[in-house]
Design a protein around this motif. Structure first.
Motif, PDB file in Angstrom:
ATOM      1  N   ASN A 150     -11.124   1.941  -3.751  1.00 26.24           N
ATOM      2  CA  ASN A 150     -10.090   1.469  -2.806  1.00 26.24           C
ATOM      3  C   ASN A 150      -8.893   2.411  -2.824  1.00 26.24           C
ATOM      4  O   ASN A 150      -8.329   2.740  -1.777  1.00 26.24           O
ATOM      5  N   LEU A 202      -7.161   4.906   0.241  1.00 27.54           N
ATOM      6  CA  LEU A 202      -5.740   4.909   0.628  1.00 27.54           C
ATOM      7  C   LEU A 202      -5.136   6.302   0.471  1.00 27.54           C
ATOM      8  O   LEU A 202      -4.366   6.758   1.304  1.00 27.54           O
ATOM      9  N   LEU A 256      -7.676  -4.422   2.124  1.00 26.27           N
ATOM     10  CA  LEU A 256      -6.790  -3.602   2.968  1.00 26.27           C
ATOM     11  C   LEU A 256      -7.489  -3.063   4.212  1.00 26.27           C
ATOM     12  O   LEU A 256      -6.901  -3.007   5.274  1.00 26.27           O
ATOM     13  N   LYS A 257      -8.763  -2.692   4.031  1.00 21.49           N
ATOM     14  CA  LYS A 257      -9.443  -2.076   5.176  1.00 21.49           C
ATOM     15  C   LYS A 257      -9.705  -3.086   6.299  1.00 21.49           C
ATOM     16  O   LYS A 257     -10.128  -2.712   7.377  1.00 21.49           O
ATOM     17  N   ILE A 279      -4.497  -1.710   6.143  1.00 21.78           N
ATOM     18  CA  ILE A 279      -4.556  -0.259   5.925  1.00 21.78           C
ATOM     19  C   ILE A 279      -3.849   0.495   7.064  1.00 21.78           C
ATOM     20  O   ILE A 279      -3.415   1.629   6.893  1.00 21.78           O
TER      21      ILE A 279
END
Ligand code: F6R
Length: 592
Positions: free
Chosen positions: A520, A524, A490-491, A495
């Protein structure tokens, strides 16, 4: 993609056609229609919408001698009454229902225009009706079989059709690349896209092959191929395989999620008897000898095949998985002795059938793992294997996904000679039962996201495979945009989509990835996400949203999928959506 049903004889045609269409609406349900001949007159009733809507429009009728019906998943032309089938030829000599796609229909329309035809609908099917009529008139209305042959010469694409010709006491049919079965009974001859609509009338069937055509009367069946009459090959189908019963549940999807323990049990009983695996030894040998195993599948079945890749990689075998619609147009071959595995619930998915044709044309061995004995993939495979999940009515695949991965785990057991595969499956069954008992907790969690426009599932390793399936379920049933990501990914971009209260569900099935996944989730949460963790009981830190029983890590992601199935079900339930028949979908995708 559509369902067709028809018959000639002295059956109760109202109940046969409408009942049959209801059983076929997994093939599409955006419009429906029926044509029946009563006292020499053909009655045509069509509507936009479901078979239930059609049912309300069809009067009680007795004494019809011939009838056809159709439930549609629109490919050419919007789903409205005009485009619904049966379609009628310009001079009304022909009423036809069609499942398939005529690829050259635009060229054929131009040709027919030059022959004086004008068009009433946006469908490709109308072209078949007009071509049949044109050739029939050309031969002086003497020989309709000849008209079928001339028409088939001109058609490109796929078709399973049932055709009523004017006043004739015959029901005609022709088939290419779309499924069509004929049922033979005392009361007459029947046909349908699968055998379920006919199971109460007979257990004797003819599975039509591509390019076969012919006609039936009440007592006779005449089958042709390549201009010659051929003898029909009869096969039996077992009525027990086709129970179509909601058993007090509000939705088939809920019933089918909860059938998983029985399905897994039956699977294990079929493939491991008295401690011995029953897989075809030649098939096992073919897998062992292959230098690469290539899975080809679509949708949920593709996500199930990702487990197949992992299981084979685990035993040191090179394996890959492709989405069928991609592979068909860019067949990849990187090995000298590949073995192909087609994974498909229906056994009829057109994209996969197209791949199997390529593989068969090259004389390469392939295995079809389906839930449908006698389906196209099953019949054309070197080795056909069944997952014995029973009829799945809900459009969203649930128990069949479990059975597919369960099958692959048993196959791994047979290939490695490990007898613990069945014990591991028993533990999975127990863990699924435990989730079933606590489903109301998932219902409560589901209520928290019903207003969310989008949601993320994250997982690492095999949990990412599970996340993909959970996200697909949520999209198709609840219409919430859902994405699955590997936790660490995601990063690297996505994200940016996280804002206050974006729901994120993290899956944890293995100690090896638990810490990383929790990190993770923290990343978030720090950006405002509303996070939930679904976790093996032993890995819980006491704050998790839902816990699953401890089982072997290679099967534990399946418990997360069961969570995801329920979660999607309850979100859709709270939103009041049509769970068993979500919009725009069909159970068997028989168009490429
Ligand atoms: C999703 C779903 C579809 C099917 C896909 C392949 O719930 O059911 O994604 O998995 O259309 O169908 P089969 O397995 O019949 O080849």
């Amino acid at each position: 993609m559509c369902g067709i049903v028809g018959g000639i004889g002295n059956a109760d045609f109202r109940s046969y056609i409408l009942g049959g269409l209801k059983k076929l609406d997994y093939r599409g349900y955006d419009s429906a229609g029926i044509a029946y001949r009563l006292n020499g007159k053909i009655n045509l009733i069509k509507t936009q919408g479901t078979v239930e809507k059609l049912d309300a429009l069809v009067p009680d009728f007795q004494g019809a001698d011939i009838a056809i019906g159709h439930t549609r998943w629109a490919t050419h032309g919007v789903p409205n009454e005009i485009n619904a089938h049966p379609q009628v030829s310009m001079n009304a000599l022909i009423h036809i229902v069609h499942n398939g796609v005529i690829e050259n229909f635009r060229a054929l329309k131009t040709k027919l225009r030059s022959r004086g035809y004008t068009f009433r609908t946006q469908t490709d099917t109308e072209v078949i009706a007009d071509l049949l009529e044109y050739h029939y008139i050309q031969n002086g209305k003497k020989d309709f079989i000849k008209a079928i042959e001339n028409t088939m010469d001109e058609l490109e694409g796929s078709y399973a059709t049932a055709i009523i010709l004017d006043k004739e006491e015959r029901l005609y049919f022709m088939k290419k690349a779309s499924p069509l079965l004929i049922g033979v009974s005392e009361q007459g001859h029947f046909l349908a896209s699968d055998c379920v609509p006919m199971m109460h009338l007979t257990d004797k069937f003819v599975d039509l092959d591509d390019m076969e055509y012919g006609y039936m009367t009440k007592s006779e069946l005449h089958l042709f191929k390549n201009h010659r009459q051929i003898p029909p090959k009869f096969v039996k189908r077992d009525v027990d395989d086709f129970r179509y019963d909601i058993s007090g549940y509000e939705h088939f999807m809920l019933k089918e999620i909860e059938e998983a323990p029985y399905v897994l049990r039956r699977l294990a009983d079929n493939y491991c008897v008295d401690g011995e695996y029953t897989f075809n030894p030649d098939m096992l040998e073919s897998i062992r000898k292959a230098d690469e195993v290539v899975f080809i599948a679509c949708g949920t079945s593709y996500y199930a095949s990702l487990f197949g890749v992992e299981f084979l990689n685990y035993m040191g075998k090179r394996a890959t998985a492709y989405i069928a619609s991609e592979w068909a147009y860019r067949p990849q071959r990187f090995s000298k002795k590949p073995l192909y595995i087609f994974l498909s619930q229906s056994g009829e998915t057109a994209d996969i059938v197209a791949c199997q044709k390529i593989v068969n044309a090259e004389g390469l061995k392939n295995i079809a793992i389906t839930n449908s004995k006698g389906s196209t993939l099953d019949r054309k495979a070197t080795y056909g294997c069944l997952i014995y999940a029973g009829l799945e009515v809900g459009v969203a695949a649930t128990k069949t996904y479990m059975a597919q991965v369960g099958f692959l785990s048993l196959l791994l057991g047979a290939l490695t000679g490990s007898h613990s595969a069945v014990t591991h499956l028993d533990a999975l069954i127990d863990a699924v039962r435990d989730i079933i008992e606590r489903k109301e907790a998932i219902h409560e969690l589901a209520k928290e996201v019903i207003k969310a426009p989008s949601l993320f599932y994250i997982g690492r390793g095999s949990d990412y495979n599970a996340a993909l399936e959970c996200a697909l379920k949520l999209k198709e049933i609840s219409y919430i945009h859902a994405e699955a990501y590997p936790g660490g990914e995601l990063k690297h971009g996505p994200i940016a989509l996280i804002e206050k209260d974006t729901p994120v569900i993290g899956l944890i099935s293995s100690p090896a990835i638990a810490l990383q996944l929790r990190n993770n989730i923290e990343e978030l949460k720090a950006r405002g996400a509303k996070t939930f963790i679904v976790c093996n009981a032993s890995l819980s830190n006491g704050t998790d949203a839902f816990l699953t029983k401890e089982i072997k890590p290679y099967l534990a992601p399946l418990t997360k999928v069961v969570f995801g199935q329920y979660f999607s079900y309850y979100v859709a339930y709270e939103k009041g959506l049509p769970i068993d028949k979500p919009r725009n979908l069909a159970k068997a995708v028989t168009v490429e």
